[in-house]
Design a protein around this motif. Sequence first.
Motif, PDB file in Angstrom:
ATOM      1  N   GLN A  19      55.032  39.834  25.440  1.00  0.00           N
ATOM      2  CA  GLN A  19      53.919  39.210  26.118  1.00  0.00           C
ATOM      3  C   GLN A  19      53.747  39.485  27.450  1.00  0.00           C
ATOM      4  OE1 GLN A  19      52.307  38.628  23.176  1.00  0.00           O
ATOM      5  NE2 GLN A  19      51.250  37.149  24.624  1.00  0.00           N
ATOM      6  N   GLU A  20      55.043  39.362  28.420  1.00  0.00           N
ATOM      7  CA  GLU A  20      55.073  39.849  29.839  1.00  0.00           C
ATOM      8  C   GLU A  20      54.715  41.125  29.869  1.00  0.00           C
ATOM      9  OE1 GLU A  20      58.407  37.994  31.392  1.00  0.00           O
ATOM     10  OE2 GLU A  20      57.588  36.301  31.455  1.00  0.00           O
ATOM     11  N   LYS A  21      55.162  42.002  29.032  1.00  0.00           N
ATOM     12  CA  LYS A  21      54.828  43.583  29.214  1.00  0.00           C
ATOM     13  C   LYS A  21      53.592  43.853  29.092  1.00  0.00           C
ATOM     14  CE  LYS A  21      55.885  48.025  27.079  1.00  0.00           C
ATOM     15  NZ  LYS A  21      56.464  48.632  25.800  1.00  0.00           N
ATOM     16  N   LYS A  22      52.683  43.066  28.138  1.00  0.00           N
ATOM     17  CA  LYS A  22      51.136  43.104  28.106  1.00  0.00           C
ATOM     18  C   LYS A  22      50.656  42.638  29.249  1.00  0.00           C
ATOM     19  CE  LYS A  22      51.268  42.410  23.043  1.00  0.00           C
ATOM     20  NZ  LYS A  22      50.671  41.448  21.878  1.00  0.00           N
ATOM     21  N   CYS A  23      51.149  41.726  29.836  1.00  0.00           N
ATOM     22  CA  CYS A  23      50.557  41.049  31.158  1.00  0.00           C
ATOM     23  C   CYS A  23      50.687  42.214  32.050  1.00  0.00           C
ATOM     24  CB  CYS A  23      51.215  39.788  31.639  1.00  0.00           C
ATOM     25  SG  CYS A  23      50.805  38.494  30.588  1.00  0.00           S
ATOM     26  N   PHE A  24      51.804  42.929  32.484  1.00  0.00           N
ATOM     27  CA  PHE A  24      52.089  43.882  33.303  1.00  0.00           C
ATOM     28  C   PHE A  24      50.892  45.174  32.969  1.00  0.00           C
ATOM     29  CE2 PHE A  24      53.939  48.096  34.155  1.00  0.00           C
ATOM     30  CZ  PHE A  24      53.945  48.043  35.623  1.00  0.00           C
ATOM     31  N   GLU A  25      50.704  45.262  31.857  1.00  0.00           N
ATOM     32  CA  GLU A  25      49.530  46.291  31.462  1.00  0.00           C
ATOM     33  C   GLU A  25      48.476  46.015  31.804  1.00  0.00           C
ATOM     34  OE1 GLU A  25      50.312  47.046  27.397  1.00  0.00           O
ATOM     35  OE2 GLU A  25      52.304  48.137  27.596  1.00  0.00           O
ATOM     36  N   LEU A  47      42.348  36.620  28.896  1.00  0.00           N
ATOM     37  CA  LEU A  47      41.738  36.095  28.136  1.00  0.00           C
ATOM     38  C   LEU A  47      40.433  36.967  27.856  1.00  0.00           C
ATOM     39  CD1 LEU A  47      42.083  32.448  29.618  1.00  0.00           C
ATOM     40  CD2 LEU A  47      43.178  33.502  27.411  1.00  0.00           C
ATOM     41  N   ILE A  48      39.936  37.559  28.793  1.00  0.00           N
ATOM     42  CA  ILE A  48      38.827  38.292  28.767  1.00  0.00           C
ATOM     43  C   ILE A  48      39.258  39.575  27.725  1.00  0.00           C
ATOM     44  CG2 ILE A  48      37.420  40.189  29.878  1.00  0.00           C
ATOM     45  CD1 ILE A  48      37.558  38.086  32.250  1.00  0.00           C
ATOM     46  N   ASN A  49      40.351  40.072  27.898  1.00  0.00           N
ATOM     47  CA  ASN A  49      40.715  41.026  26.806  1.00  0.00           C
ATOM     48  C   ASN A  49      40.696  40.790  25.399  1.00  0.00           C
ATOM     49  OD1 ASN A  49      40.438  42.985  28.963  1.00  0.00           O
ATOM     50  ND2 ASN A  49      42.647  43.036  29.380  1.00  0.00           N
ATOM     51  N   ASP A  50      41.158  39.716  25.345  1.00  0.00           N
ATOM     52  CA  ASP A  50      41.841  38.963  23.998  1.00  0.00           C
ATOM     53  C   ASP A  50      40.731  37.741  23.470  1.00  0.00           C
ATOM     54  OD1 ASP A  50      42.797  38.367  21.706  1.00  0.00           O
ATOM     55  OD2 ASP A  50      44.606  37.069  22.635  1.00  0.00           O
ATOM     56  N   PRO A  51      39.420  38.191  23.061  1.00  0.00           N
ATOM     57  CA  PRO A  51      38.473  37.169  22.914  1.00  0.00           C
ATOM     58  C   PRO A  51      38.975  36.310  21.558  1.00  0.00           C
ATOM     59  CG  PRO A  51      37.531  39.343  22.570  1.00  0.00           C
ATOM     60  CD  PRO A  51      38.866  39.496  22.817  1.00  0.00           C
ATOM     61  N   SER A  52      39.976  36.562  20.605  1.00  0.00           N
ATOM     62  CA  SER A  52      40.431  35.993  19.675  1.00  0.00           C
ATOM     63  C   SER A  52      41.021  34.837  20.095  1.00  0.00           C
ATOM     64  CB  SER A  52      41.023  36.952  18.902  1.00  0.00           C
ATOM     65  OG  SER A  52      42.176  37.398  19.166  1.00  0.00           O
ATOM     66  N   PHE A  53      41.796  35.187  21.290  1.00  0.00           N
ATOM     67  CA  PHE A  53      42.617  34.074  21.799  1.00  0.00           C
ATOM     68  C   PHE A  53      43.993  33.733  20.870  1.00  0.00           C
ATOM     69  CE2 PHE A  53      38.700  32.338  23.258  1.00  0.00           C
ATOM     70  CZ  PHE A  53      38.637  32.573  24.716  1.00  0.00           C
ATOM     71  N   LYS A  54      44.233  35.036  20.155  1.00  0.00           N
ATOM     72  CA  LYS A  54      45.588  34.909  19.468  1.00  0.00           C
ATOM     73  C   LYS A  54      46.677  34.577  20.404  1.00  0.00           C
ATOM     74  CE  LYS A  54      46.002  39.879  19.348  1.00  0.00           C
ATOM     75  NZ  LYS A  54      45.946  41.084  18.801  1.00  0.00           N
ATOM     76  N   ASN A  57      48.437  30.069  22.849  1.00  0.00           N
ATOM     77  CA  ASN A  57      49.576  29.196  22.796  1.00  0.00           C
ATOM     78  C   ASN A  57      50.520  29.505  23.666  1.00  0.00           C
ATOM     79  OD1 ASN A  57      48.295  27.223  21.104  1.00  0.00           O
ATOM     80  ND2 ASN A  57      48.790  28.151  19.349  1.00  0.00           N
ATOM     81  N   TRP A  58      50.705  30.903  23.546  1.00  0.00           N
ATOM     82  CA  TRP A  58      51.793  31.393  24.332  1.00  0.00           C
ATOM     83  C   TRP A  58      51.589  31.264  25.852  1.00  0.00           C
ATOM     84  CZ3 TRP A  58      52.617  35.317  28.342  1.00  0.00           C
ATOM     85  CH2 TRP A  58      53.604  35.368  28.697  1.00  0.00           C
ATOM     86  N   PHE A  59      50.190  31.530  26.490  1.00  0.00           N
ATOM     87  CA  PHE A  59      49.772  31.280  27.678  1.00  0.00           C
ATOM     88  C   PHE A  59      49.951  29.523  27.950  1.00  0.00           C
ATOM     89  CE2 PHE A  59      47.575  35.113  27.437  1.00  0.00           C
ATOM     90  CZ  PHE A  59      48.109  35.758  28.116  1.00  0.00           C
ATOM     91  N   ILE A  60      49.465  28.828  27.129  1.00  0.00           N
ATOM     92  CA  ILE A  60      49.517  27.278  27.639  1.00  0.00           C
ATOM     93  C   ILE A  60      51.117  27.066  27.671  1.00  0.00           C
ATOM     94  CG2 ILE A  60      48.941  25.226  26.223  1.00  0.00           C
ATOM     95  CD1 ILE A  60      46.867  26.442  24.887  1.00  0.00           C
TER      96      ILE A  60
END
Length: 137
Positions: A19-25, A47-54, A57-60
Amino acid sequence: MFTGRFHPVDQDLRHHWTQEKKCFEVAQVHLPDIKVTDLADIIPYSLINDPSFKNANWFINEILGKTKQDTELIKTVKTYIECNSNATYAAKQLYIHRNSLQYRIDKFSERTGLDIRNFRHALTAYLILILNDQFPM
């Protein structure tokens, strides 16, 4: 550079790293001029890049953690942000003393690492609070 958070070494560590690697990207694409980013910088773009919000819960969990169980604190922070960060007005809305509001804001900042007096952090906090309402665990 993306500054992640500390995680215990357990079976979830690989998921946190992914998840943090995705954040870096996301930071490389959307915030190329900022040298050092953190989760508060990345969440709106993620959140803009992931409209499905899958990954909601990780971000929360990363931002709120155990704080999401403190409903009074969550309500206070949400009201403060909705009152345009006006402490006097928010305290009146909540029927509490202004100093009590400041104490709760400081408590939230200490627990989450978000200083909601800063617009960028307030935006992130508000988005996370809305997501928490939509995706309760």
